[in-house]
Design an enzyme around this catalytic site. Structure first.
Site, PDB file in Angstrom:
ATOM      1  N   ASN A   7       0.858  -1.183   0.000  1.00 17.03           N
ATOM      2  CA  ASN A   7       0.000   0.000   0.000  1.00 17.03           C
ATOM      3  C   ASN A   7       0.900   1.240   0.000  1.00 17.03           C
ATOM      4  OD1 ASN A   7      -1.388   2.304   1.064  1.00 17.03           O
ATOM      5  ND2 ASN A   7      -3.063   0.962   1.658  1.00 17.03           N
ATOM      6  N   ASP A   9      -0.035   4.493  -0.226  1.00 21.50           N
ATOM      7  CA  ASP A   9      -0.710   5.763   0.104  1.00 21.50           C
ATOM      8  C   ASP A   9       0.239   6.789   0.722  1.00 21.50           C
ATOM      9  OD1 ASP A   9      -3.081   4.596  -0.661  1.00 21.50           O
ATOM     10  OD2 ASP A   9      -3.835   4.286   1.375  1.00 21.50           O
ATOM     11  N   HIS A  10       1.130   6.291   1.600  1.00 24.92           N
ATOM     12  CA  HIS A  10       1.968   7.241   2.337  1.00 24.92           C
ATOM     13  C   HIS A  10       3.013   7.926   1.463  1.00 24.92           C
ATOM     14  CE1 HIS A  10      -0.128   6.508   5.859  1.00 24.92           C
ATOM     15  NE2 HIS A  10       0.633   5.610   6.453  1.00 24.92           N
ATOM     16  N   ARG A  18       3.558  18.992   0.846  1.00 31.50           N
ATOM     17  CA  ARG A  18       3.981  20.237   0.189  1.00 31.50           C
ATOM     18  C   ARG A  18       3.134  20.562  -1.039  1.00 31.50           C
ATOM     19  NH1 ARG A  18       9.173  22.289   1.285  1.00 31.50           N
ATOM     20  NH2 ARG A  18       9.358  22.204   3.519  1.00 31.50           N
ATOM     21  N   HIS A  43      -5.570   3.718  -1.709  1.00 30.74           N
ATOM     22  CA  HIS A  43      -6.907   4.072  -1.223  1.00 30.74           C
ATOM     23  C   HIS A  43      -7.247   5.459  -1.742  1.00 30.74           C
ATOM     24  CE1 HIS A  43      -9.683   4.428   2.602  1.00 30.74           C
ATOM     25  NE2 HIS A  43     -10.312   4.751   1.479  1.00 30.74           N
ATOM     26  N   ARG A  45      -9.367   8.127  -1.242  1.00 28.68           N
ATOM     27  CA  ARG A  45     -10.326   8.592  -0.230  1.00 28.68           C
ATOM     28  C   ARG A  45     -11.162   9.734  -0.790  1.00 28.68           C
ATOM     29  NH1 ARG A  45      -8.615   6.774   5.191  1.00 28.68           N
ATOM     30  NH2 ARG A  45     -10.391   7.982   5.883  1.00 28.68           N
ATOM     31  N   ARG A  49      -6.931  12.917   0.566  1.00 26.04           N
ATOM     32  CA  ARG A  49      -5.837  13.415   1.439  1.00 26.04           C
ATOM     33  C   ARG A  49      -4.463  12.938   0.987  1.00 26.04           C
ATOM     34  NH1 ARG A  49      -6.956  10.125   7.001  1.00 26.04           N
ATOM     35  NH2 ARG A  49      -8.965  11.145   6.811  1.00 26.04           N
ATOM     36  N   HIS A  50      -4.429  11.816   0.253  1.00 26.72           N
ATOM     37  CA  HIS A  50      -3.120  11.378  -0.275  1.00 26.72           C
ATOM     38  C   HIS A  50      -3.237  11.001  -1.760  1.00 26.72           C
ATOM     39  CE1 HIS A  50      -4.945   7.682   1.157  1.00 26.72           C
ATOM     40  NE2 HIS A  50      -4.589   7.854   2.401  1.00 26.72           N
ATOM     41  N   GLU A  70      -8.458   0.417  -2.960  1.00 28.75           N
ATOM     42  CA  GLU A  70      -9.269   0.458  -1.738  1.00 28.75           C
ATOM     43  C   GLU A  70     -10.207   1.631  -1.871  1.00 28.75           C
ATOM     44  OE1 GLU A  70      -7.414   1.095   2.034  1.00 28.75           O
ATOM     45  OE2 GLU A  70      -6.127  -0.630   1.691  1.00 28.75           O
ATOM     46  N   THR A 100      -6.549   6.498   9.786  1.00 29.80           N
ATOM     47  CA  THR A 100      -6.500   5.414   8.817  1.00 29.80           C
ATOM     48  C   THR A 100      -7.819   4.663   8.936  1.00 29.80           C
ATOM     49  OG1 THR A 100      -5.277   3.449   8.102  1.00 29.80           O
ATOM     50  CG2 THR A 100      -5.332   3.860  10.459  1.00 29.80           C
ATOM     51  N   THR A 101      -8.035   3.666   8.070  1.00 28.49           N
ATOM     52  CA  THR A 101      -9.313   2.946   8.107  1.00 28.49           C
ATOM     53  C   THR A 101      -9.510   2.322   9.488  1.00 28.49           C
ATOM     54  OG1 THR A 101      -8.827   2.373   5.818  1.00 28.49           O
ATOM     55  CG2 THR A 101     -10.693   1.266   6.851  1.00 28.49           C
ATOM     56  N   GLU A 151     -10.994  -9.332   2.948  1.00 28.81           N
ATOM     57  CA  GLU A 151      -9.712  -9.037   3.589  1.00 28.81           C
ATOM     58  C   GLU A 151      -9.968  -9.005   5.091  1.00 28.81           C
ATOM     59  OE1 GLU A 151      -7.384  -5.716   2.114  1.00 28.81           O
ATOM     60  OE2 GLU A 151      -6.468  -5.437   4.095  1.00 28.81           O
ATOM     61  N   HIS A 191      -3.781  -4.700   7.572  1.00 27.46           N
ATOM     62  CA  HIS A 191      -3.903  -3.573   8.504  1.00 27.46           C
ATOM     63  C   HIS A 191      -3.037  -3.772   9.739  1.00 27.46           C
ATOM     64  CE1 HIS A 191      -5.439   0.016  10.395  1.00 27.46           C
ATOM     65  NE2 HIS A 191      -5.946   0.318   9.216  1.00 27.46           N
ATOM     66  N   GLY A 192      -2.131  -2.849   9.918  1.00 26.52           N
ATOM     67  CA  GLY A 192      -1.288  -2.855  11.115  1.00 26.52           C
ATOM     68  C   GLY A 192      -0.194  -3.914  11.094  1.00 26.52           C
ATOM     69  N   GLY A 213       1.111  -1.398   4.311  1.00 24.74           N
ATOM     70  CA  GLY A 213       1.528  -0.069   3.866  1.00 24.74           C
ATOM     71  C   GLY A 213       2.471   0.631   4.812  1.00 24.74           C
ATOM     72  N   HIS A 214       1.946   1.052   5.968  1.00 30.05           N
ATOM     73  CA  HIS A 214       2.681   1.970   6.845  1.00 30.05           C
ATOM     74  C   HIS A 214       4.080   1.469   7.208  1.00 30.05           C
ATOM     75  CE1 HIS A 214       3.042   5.177   9.802  1.00 30.05           C
ATOM     76  NE2 HIS A 214       3.617   4.279  10.554  1.00 30.05           N
TER      77      HIS A 214
END
Ligand code: PXP
Length: 257
Positions: A7, A9-10, A18, A43, A45, A49-50, A70, A100-101, A151, A191-192, A213-214
């Site tokens: 993922n 997204d980040h 920026r 994702h 959204r 936001r990203h 997503e 996050t979700t 999932e 997730h996580g 992802g993260h």
């Protein structure tokens, strides 16, 4: 065989800090693919936001592995999925205030909408997965509405404070996997998940896909995305009992039994 969707997204989160054009999630996707990722997850959204609409279009053009979008079931987003046609959509709940979700999609409460979205995605040949907690009624509703996959939300496992609590959550994930497979669903997880906690989830036999992802993007800041992706794949392979069949673009339907 590792079945990791990264993922990214980040990567877009950094760009949006920026409001510029770097780093480009498309470049990030290439790095993940070169490291052996099975898929790329983003994702889109509602608040953008990203990841933005351009990113999803550009990824659709450039990603050679699986593109997993997503998304919530909000109508404007569903229309975008119909237009862009990713390989897979993972339907998630979305709350504007969340970091996050949080939680899984309520497939019981939103059963009619889910059925409609599944029908529309299938018309375009898109595989549908729902992001849910491992409760029987959520799994049953996903199957009844025609979803291809679920999932399993691994957040409760990731947040467990003690080994005992973590193992209790692993038990819940295993029970969810069993029930989902009985219902004919492909089972993903995410997730996580991190480099530290992946082992016990990777050991669960028959999970077809991990969405992470993260943790990967965080490590990538220090070691690069290719190395961070490669290391996660190595861990999934080491501990993994994932389905033998590579969950690739051409093989995604009904193969992970
Ligand atoms: N799966 C789903 C459905 C998600 O919403 C997310 C977060 O975007 C992930 C997996 C990845 O979670 P994490 O960033 O904690 O690895």
């Amino acid at each position: 065989m590792a079945v990791l969707n990264v993922n990214i997204d980040h990567v877009a989160t950094i760009r949006q800090a920026r409001r510029t054009d770097e780093p480009d999630p498309v470049w990030a996707a290439v790095e993940c693919e070169l490291a052996g990722a099975n898929g790329i997850t983003v994702h889109l959204r509602q608040d953008r936001r990203h990841i933005n609409d351009r990113d999803v279009r550009a990824l659709k053009e450039s990603v050679a592995c699986k593109l997993n979008l997503e998304m919530s079931m909000a109508e404007p987003i569903v229309k975008i999925a119909e237009a862009i046609v990713p390989d897979q959509v993972t339907l998630v709940p979305e709350n504007r205030a969340e970091l996050t979700t949080e939680g899984g999609l309520d497939c019981v409460q939103f059963r009619r909408r889910l059925q409609e979205v599944v029908r529309r995605m299938h018309k375009k040949g898109i595989v549908v997965s729902t992001f849910i907690t491992p409760e029987h009624e959520q799994i049953a509703a996903s199957a009844a509405t025609g979803c291809d996959a679920i999932e399993l939300h691994t957040g409760a496992y990731a947040n467990a404070r003690t080994e005992r609590a973590a193992q209790k959550q692993i038990g819940a994930l295993v029970a969810g996997r069993d029930f989902a497979r009985e219902k004919g669903l492909i089972v993903h997880a995410g997730h996580g998940l991190t480099y530290r906690n992946i082992a016990d989830v990777a050991r669960i036999e028959g999970l077809c896909e991990f969405n992470i992802g993260h943790s990967i993007v965080s490590r990538a800041v220090l070691v690069g995305l290719r190395e961070a992706t490669r290391r996660m794949i190595e861990l999934i392979d080491k501990y993994g009992r994932a389905a033998e069949i590579r969950n690739s673009k051409s093989e995604i339907r009904n193969k992970c039994q």
